[in-house]
Design an enzyme around this catalytic site. Structure first.
Site, PDB file in Angstrom:
ATOM      1  N   HIS A   1       0.828  -1.209   0.000  1.00 48.44           N
ATOM      2  CA  HIS A   1       0.000   0.000   0.000  1.00 48.44           C
ATOM      3  C   HIS A   1       0.862   1.258   0.000  1.00 48.44           C
ATOM      4  CE1 HIS A   1      -3.542   2.487   1.235  1.00 48.44           C
ATOM      5  NE2 HIS A   1      -2.590   3.220   1.794  1.00 48.44           N
ATOM      6  N   GLU A   2       1.774   1.343   0.940  1.00 54.24           N
ATOM      7  CA  GLU A   2       2.588   2.554   1.034  1.00 54.24           C
ATOM      8  C   GLU A   2       3.472   2.736  -0.193  1.00 54.24           C
ATOM      9  OE1 GLU A   2       1.997   4.865   3.071  1.00 54.24           O
ATOM     10  OE2 GLU A   2       0.586   3.678   4.247  1.00 54.24           O
TER      11      GLU A   2
ATOM     12  N   HIS B   1       1.741   4.712  -2.771  1.00 52.31           N
ATOM     13  CA  HIS B   1       1.933   6.162  -2.600  1.00 52.31           C
ATOM     14  C   HIS B   1       3.297   6.590  -3.154  1.00 52.31           C
ATOM     15  CE1 HIS B   1      -1.634   7.049  -0.290  1.00 52.31           C
ATOM     16  NE2 HIS B   1      -1.313   6.232   0.709  1.00 52.31           N
TER      17      HIS B   1
ATOM     18  N   HIS C   1       3.235   6.955  -6.786  1.00 55.84           N
ATOM     19  CA  HIS C   1       2.528   8.176  -7.158  1.00 55.84           C
ATOM     20  C   HIS C   1       3.491   9.366  -7.137  1.00 55.84           C
ATOM     21  CE1 HIS C   1      -1.702  10.254  -6.666  1.00 55.84           C
ATOM     22  NE2 HIS C   1      -1.131  10.523  -7.829  1.00 55.84           N
TER      23      HIS C   1
END
Length: 677
Positions: free
Chosen positions: A466-467, A470, A473
């Site tokens: 998940h991280e 980020h 991104h």
């Protein structure tokens, strides 16, 4: 490098690759002078804009604003990373001093009448300026943000707004300080090792290490993660210890030396007053206005569809677990008996999976491997750059065009780090400034004893993926203006890319690559893979309910008007949960009010709904990948080009429609979470 120690390293760009912060030169005494110099520099830059005798142009006003604040940007990116990841008494004192100063500085710029007049004149003529799409969006964004910041208020109203912002900034800082201290103080000391029966050996070792670090040799310390649910509750056979651990977790901030309730009440009142001043009925309205949801009615419609079904499922699950336990379970029993039922129903022991999830293999053969297959990325760890803590690691990131940027990882929990997991940036990508991204992932994995492997839970693995979503991104950002860089998107869109990246942890190719026994190298047996997949929706009623309870609690606090009389925090909390229909005793909120850092110490006030809102896009996107062949480079390139690289430079929902060919649909999320009838 040593020669620079006597100077202030923030006053010029770092000479290190990608302007990586020179932590060998940075000292705590540099921060306050650098903040002062940075604010003075940016104020002078704004004064130069407003003193320009010529008419306002996009270049001499909007672009000049984008270029301003270099020193402040550098020192802020480092300092607030340390606030979260490596806090000290000195850092906390500096934060308390500088937070209201920064709020006042931001207000001084946003409320400068001459500057706003220039922006408003450009905004009125925006369609006649010949701007490209990103520049036009920047002008509109600058104008919108100035209006939302109070630029159109009367002078007296602006004065009050400045007071509100300064106090809110100071209170948020104090909330985080008390929360960290309270979490450390609430850790559960276990003198009798027999009480740890059921806890995996490496978790026992980590507890012994934590106790020793605090001077309790021979004992064990169960430290607290940020959410209500503590991982050890799924394993401990001692019901008394489970209750003790649960009560320590849910009692944080509700009394004692680190009580946060006074801060909560004051922040809620000030936020409500500010919202009214800015023309909104409450803080939630002001926050949601600039999200993709747009209105609180849209948020309510979404939550209203999910909550009744989720709670009904959670209650059915509780009844089943009570039957398995032989008595009505309490909140501290749920995880333990859920694990027992999971083992019986799916023949799956999640603790037995942990030897197959060793951190290094998950990172390199899972997270990095998926990024390589999907986006063509390569990673190389480097050891020449200074770090703010010995546990921090740095990786060069390459794609087909060369070096993309740097990825920084800080995985292990420590007393100086706040709970949870997050991504931030030391350097944001911007073609205007000529900068490439340096992004950081921070987690809170229990550190084992020296020489022992770091074995992860399934939840740890999911958090790692998940991280890193980020991080992607930020790394893939390809925008001109720093305002739009990377994750600078609406709060209820920012979780979308990270949630999508979670899908690769279960992809057969990726799972086969990283899920191998840390001692034998044997892959996770196929039957365990099947059982893991079969159990995926087990407990989703509880998981969705605890999340929605926190979300609805966040909304309740931030729907109050400035005249709302709350009185007792715990009573308000109980009444709000009951009114929303999510008062399930065995499924308490993921965060209770007094330790709800997202709402009172971070940037998610009235926006905790963002996770489920973004998950609608995520679940719909997972279907797109499946329809188009899954883990294919072509799919990765499309997702990168249409969404990950755009940052805030385009309307996020327009970008989503361009990518998906339609609006997102809710059905995939309902199926994923088992919320269909």
């Amino acid at each position: 490098m040593l020669a620079r120690v006597t100077g202030n390293p923030f006053l010029a760009p770092s000479p290190l690759p990608f302007e990586f912060p020179d932590f060998d030169a940075i000292r705590e005494e540099h921060f306050l002078p650098a903040f002062a110099a940075g604010m003075a520099e940016q104020r002078a830059e704004v004064d130069a804009i407003t003193a320009d005798p010529g008419p306002a142009t996009f270049e001499n006003t909007i672009v000049a604003l984008e270029r301003s604040g270099g020193v402040l940007r550098r020192v802020s990116n480092v300092f607030f990373t340390l606030v979260g990841s490596c806090s000290t008494p000195g850092i906390r004192e500096i934060e308390a001093e500088v937070a209201p100063q920064l709020a006042a500085h931001a207000d001084a710029i946003a409320l400068d009448p001459v500057l706003f007049a220039r922006i408003e004149a450009l905004f009125a003529a925006r369609h006649d300026l010949g701007l490209d799409a990103e520049s036009l969006r920047l002008l509109e964004r600058r104008h919108r943000d100035a209006v939302r910041a109070g630029a159109r208020l009367a002078p007296g109203e602006q004065d009050r707004l400045k007071e509100l912002n300064a106090e809110l900034s100071a209170l948020s800082t104090e909330f985080g300080t008390r929360l960290l201290a309270g979490a450390n103080a609430a850790a559960v000391l276990v003198e009798d090792a027999a009480q740890l029966d059921g806890l995996p050996a490496d978790a026992v070792s980590a507890a012994a290490r934590a106790a020793a670090e605090r001077g309790h040799e021979g004992a064990h310390l169960l430290t607290l993660v940020l959410p209500t649910g503590q991982p050890a509750l799924a394993s401990l056979t001692d019901r008394g210890l489970r209750e003790r651990l649960h009560r320590a977790s849910t009692g944080r901030g509700f009394g004692g030396d680190h009580d946060t309730r006074d801060i909560v009440l004051r922040m809620v009142a000030l936020r409500a007053e500010r919202a009214r001043l800015l023309g909104h009925p409450h803080h939630a309205s002001w926050v949601v206005e600039v999200g993709t949801a747009g209105t609180v009615d849209a948020v309510d419609a979404m939550l209203g569809k999910l909550a009744p079904v989720a709670v009904a499922n959670a209650r059915e699950e509780a009844a089943e677990l009570s039957q398995a336990a032989g008595f009505p379970i309490e909140a501290w029993d749920r995880a333990f008996y859920a694990e027992r039922v999971r083992r019986e129903r799916f023949d799956l022991d999640t603790d037995a999976l942990r030897p197959y999830f060793e951190l290094e293999r998950v990172l390199h053969d899972g997270v990095f491997h998926a990024a390589g297959r999907l986006y063509g990325l390569r990673f190389a760890e480097r050891h020449d750059l200074p770090r703010y803590h010995p546990d921090v690691r740095v990786f060069d990131v390459f794609d087909s065009g060369g070096q993309l940027g740097l990825f920084v990882a800080d995985f292990y929990a420590r007393d100086s780090k706040r709970g949870g997991a997050w991504m931030n940036s030391f350097v944001e990508q911007s073609r205007l400034l000529g900068t490439k991204p340096v992004v950081l992932n921070t987690l809170n994995i229990a550190k084992p004893a020296d020489g022992e492997p770091t074995l992860l839970t399934v939840d740890n693995v999911r958090t790692l993926f998940h991280e890193f979503g980020h991080a992607l991104h930020g790394l893939f950002s390809d925008v001109r203006y720093p305002t739009f860089s990377g994750t600078s998107v609406p709060r209820d869109f920012v979780e979308f890319p990270s949630q999508v990246n979670e899908m690769w942890l279960e992809d057969p190719e990726i799972l086969a690559s990283y899920a191998r026994h840390h001692e034998t190298g044997e892959p996770l047996p196929a039957e365990l893979v099947e059982r893991l997949a079969a159990s995926r929706r087990f407990g989703e009623g509880f998981a969705t309910t605890e999340y929605l309870a926190a979300t609805l609690l966040d909304q309740a606090w931030h729907r109050l008007g400035p005249d709302g009389d709350v009185g007792d925090v715990e009573r308000f909390e109980a009444d709000a949960l009951a009114a929303a229909g999510v008062a399930e005793p065995t499924a308490p909120p993921r965060y209770r009010t007094a330790y709800f850092n997202h709402a009172f110490g971070g940037g998610y006030s009235a926006a905790y709904y963002s996770y489920i809102w973004s998950e609608v896009l995520d679940a719909d996107t997972v279907e797109w990948f499946a329809e188009n062949g899954g883990l294919r480079r072509e799919n990765g390139d499309t997702f990168r080009r249409e969404l990950l690289s755009r940052g805030g430079a385009v309307d996020p929902m327009e970008a989503y429609r361009a990518f998906r060919g339609r609006d997102p649909e809710l059905a995939p999320l309902l199926v994923r979470r088992g919320l269909t009838s």
